[in-house]
Design a protein around this motif. Structure first.
Motif, PDB file in Angstrom:
ATOM      1  N   LEU A  79       1.007  -1.244  -0.073  1.00 31.09           N
ATOM      2  CA  LEU A  79      -0.076  -0.078  -0.073  1.00 31.09           C
ATOM      3  C   LEU A  79       0.995   1.200  -0.006  1.00 31.09           C
ATOM      4  O   LEU A  79       1.858   1.326   0.750  1.00 31.09           O
ATOM      5  N   ARG A  80       0.274   2.299  -0.877  1.00 34.67           N
ATOM      6  CA  ARG A  80       1.276   3.429  -0.996  1.00 34.67           C
ATOM      7  C   ARG A  80       0.723   4.637   0.113  1.00 34.67           C
ATOM      8  O   ARG A  80      -0.543   4.537   0.034  1.00 34.67           O
ATOM      9  N   LEU A  81       1.712   5.250   0.874  1.00 33.61           N
ATOM     10  CA  LEU A  81       1.315   6.130   1.712  1.00 33.61           C
ATOM     11  C   LEU A  81       0.654   7.415   0.839  1.00 33.61           C
ATOM     12  O   LEU A  81       1.420   7.810  -0.140  1.00 33.61           O
ATOM     13  N   VAL A  82      -0.300   7.816   1.165  1.00 34.86           N
ATOM     14  CA  VAL A  82      -0.687   9.253   0.744  1.00 34.86           C
ATOM     15  C   VAL A  82      -0.930  10.313   1.767  1.00 34.86           C
ATOM     16  O   VAL A  82      -1.433  10.135   2.901  1.00 34.86           O
ATOM     17  N   PRO A  83      -0.542  11.399   1.497  1.00 39.99           N
ATOM     18  CA  PRO A  83      -0.717  12.698   2.437  1.00 39.99           C
ATOM     19  C   PRO A  83      -2.036  12.861   3.027  1.00 39.99           C
ATOM     20  O   PRO A  83      -1.893  13.113   4.275  1.00 39.99           O
ATOM     21  N   THR A 166      -5.667   0.337  -1.687  1.00 37.38           N
ATOM     22  CA  THR A 166      -4.470   0.604  -2.721  1.00 37.38           C
ATOM     23  C   THR A 166      -3.726   1.543  -1.708  1.00 37.38           C
ATOM     24  O   THR A 166      -2.346   1.856  -2.238  1.00 37.38           O
ATOM     25  N   VAL A 167      -4.219   2.355  -0.881  1.00 38.45           N
ATOM     26  CA  VAL A 167      -3.409   3.299  -0.307  1.00 38.45           C
ATOM     27  C   VAL A 167      -3.653   3.320   1.139  1.00 38.45           C
ATOM     28  O   VAL A 167      -4.539   2.641   1.836  1.00 38.45           O
ATOM     29  N   LEU A 168      -2.728   3.974   2.038  1.00 39.90           N
ATOM     30  CA  LEU A 168      -2.609   3.635   3.505  1.00 39.90           C
ATOM     31  C   LEU A 168      -2.151   5.053   4.123  1.00 39.90           C
ATOM     32  O   LEU A 168      -1.428   5.940   3.668  1.00 39.90           O
ATOM     33  N   GLY A 169      -2.695   5.349   5.604  1.00 40.70           N
ATOM     34  CA  GLY A 169      -2.058   6.684   6.211  1.00 40.70           C
ATOM     35  C   GLY A 169      -1.999   5.992   7.664  1.00 40.70           C
ATOM     36  O   GLY A 169      -2.886   5.277   8.010  1.00 40.70           O
ATOM     37  N   VAL A 170      -0.586   6.384   8.424  1.00 37.61           N
ATOM     38  CA  VAL A 170      -0.440   5.741   9.669  1.00 37.61           C
ATOM     39  C   VAL A 170      -0.193   7.159  10.583  1.00 37.61           C
ATOM     40  O   VAL A 170       0.393   7.699  10.017  1.00 37.61           O
ATOM     41  N   GLY A 171      -1.000   7.055  11.611  1.00 37.23           N
ATOM     42  CA  GLY A 171      -0.565   8.059  12.538  1.00 37.23           C
ATOM     43  C   GLY A 171      -0.300   7.521  13.948  1.00 37.23           C
ATOM     44  O   GLY A 171      -1.338   6.702  14.359  1.00 37.23           O
ATOM     45  N   VAL A 172       0.858   7.960  14.406  1.00 39.71           N
ATOM     46  CA  VAL A 172       1.209   7.262  15.755  1.00 39.71           C
ATOM     47  C   VAL A 172       1.537   8.412  16.824  1.00 39.71           C
ATOM     48  O   VAL A 172       2.389   9.199  16.304  1.00 39.71           O
ATOM     49  N   VAL A 173       0.746   8.402  18.046  1.00 37.17           N
ATOM     50  CA  VAL A 173       1.202   9.584  18.865  1.00 37.17           C
ATOM     51  C   VAL A 173       1.634   8.642  20.468  1.00 37.17           C
ATOM     52  O   VAL A 173       1.053   7.743  20.639  1.00 37.17           O
ATOM     53  N   ASN A 174       2.433   9.357  21.297  1.00 38.26           N
ATOM     54  CA  ASN A 174       2.816   8.829  22.583  1.00 38.26           C
ATOM     55  C   ASN A 174       2.394   9.873  23.401  1.00 38.26           C
ATOM     56  O   ASN A 174       2.825  10.938  23.361  1.00 38.26           O
ATOM     57  N   SER A 175       1.809   9.764  24.597  1.00 34.61           N
ATOM     58  CA  SER A 175       1.485  10.629  25.618  1.00 34.61           C
ATOM     59  C   SER A 175       2.028  10.021  26.940  1.00 34.61           C
ATOM     60  O   SER A 175       1.763   8.869  27.261  1.00 34.61           O
ATOM     61  N   ALA A 176       2.624  10.946  27.572  1.00 30.26           N
ATOM     62  CA  ALA A 176       3.436  10.555  28.748  1.00 30.26           C
ATOM     63  C   ALA A 176       2.505  10.322  30.047  1.00 30.26           C
ATOM     64  O   ALA A 176       2.881   9.282  30.913  1.00 30.26           O
TER      65      ALA A 176
END
Length: 198
Positions: A79-83, A166-176
């Motif tokens: 899968l292609r990353l898209v903005p 066909t496309v993908l987006g990934v968002g990762v955050v960390n909270s202390a």
């Protein structure tokens, strides 16, 4: 639109599936799950408005690579990353971390479909389908373990291994010190948005 939900427990996860039929075929598939980050110290981070919340750019790349490696093992396309999907997934993970909740929908009640479409569903496609995996857990799970967790759940596996995407987006955050449902504990939140439009 009919909606059903089930849950898969690690620390926090869920699955939702919905479908709409219009004069043009419009399918919608959603899934949610738990994920985490391996070694925060080795990830490149960008500070957000809240000093206790960081965007895990390096970890996003690791999750993307793990997803595509797994799909390749099953004979599926990478899968292609898209903005647009990166913004959809990233903003959702950040919003959950800052506001202390875990759900597909936004705090204002907007559905995940509305969010994904606002970031990526432009134009008038004759076919549009989107899926979403969510995860929250402590910051010790590796990207490979995230994908392994998804594979153990039929709902999440179906989204992860769908031939549609066909496309993908990934968002990762960390909270202390995650607020709300995270009870002040360290937490990593991952949103993976999958889509196809034509």
């Amino acid at each position: 639109m009919a909606v059903t939900t089930t849950a898969l427990r690690k620390r926090g996860s869920g699955h939702a599936h919905g479908r709409r039929r219009l004069s043009i075929v419009l399918a919608l598939l959603i899934a949610v799950l738990s994920l985490a980050q391996g070694d925060v110290a080795t990830s490149q981070t960008k500070s957000t408005k809240r000093s206790s919340v960081t965007v895990m750019s390096c970890y996003e790349k690791q999750v993307t690579a793990a997803i595509n490696r797994t799909r390749k093992q099953y004979g599926l396309r990478s899968l292609r990353l898209v903005p647009g999907l990166m913004r959809s997934a990233g903003s959702h993970s950040l919003q959950m971390a800052v506001k202390g909740y875990f759900a597909h929908s936004s705090p204002n009640g907007a559905s995940f479909f509305t969010r994904v479409k606002s970031f990526y569903g432009g134009g008038r496609p004759s076919y549009f389908s989107a899926g979403e995996n969510l995860l929250w857990t402590d910051p010790r799970v590796t990207a490979n373990e995230v994908v392994e967790l998804w594979l153990t759940s039929p709902e999440h596996r179906r989204v992860l291994l769908s031939r549609l995407w066909t496309v993908l987006g990934v968002g990762v955050v960390n909270s202390a010190h995650g607020p709300g449902v995270f009870r002040g504990q360290p937490v990593t939140l991952v949103t993976a948005d999958f889509a196809v439009k034509r």
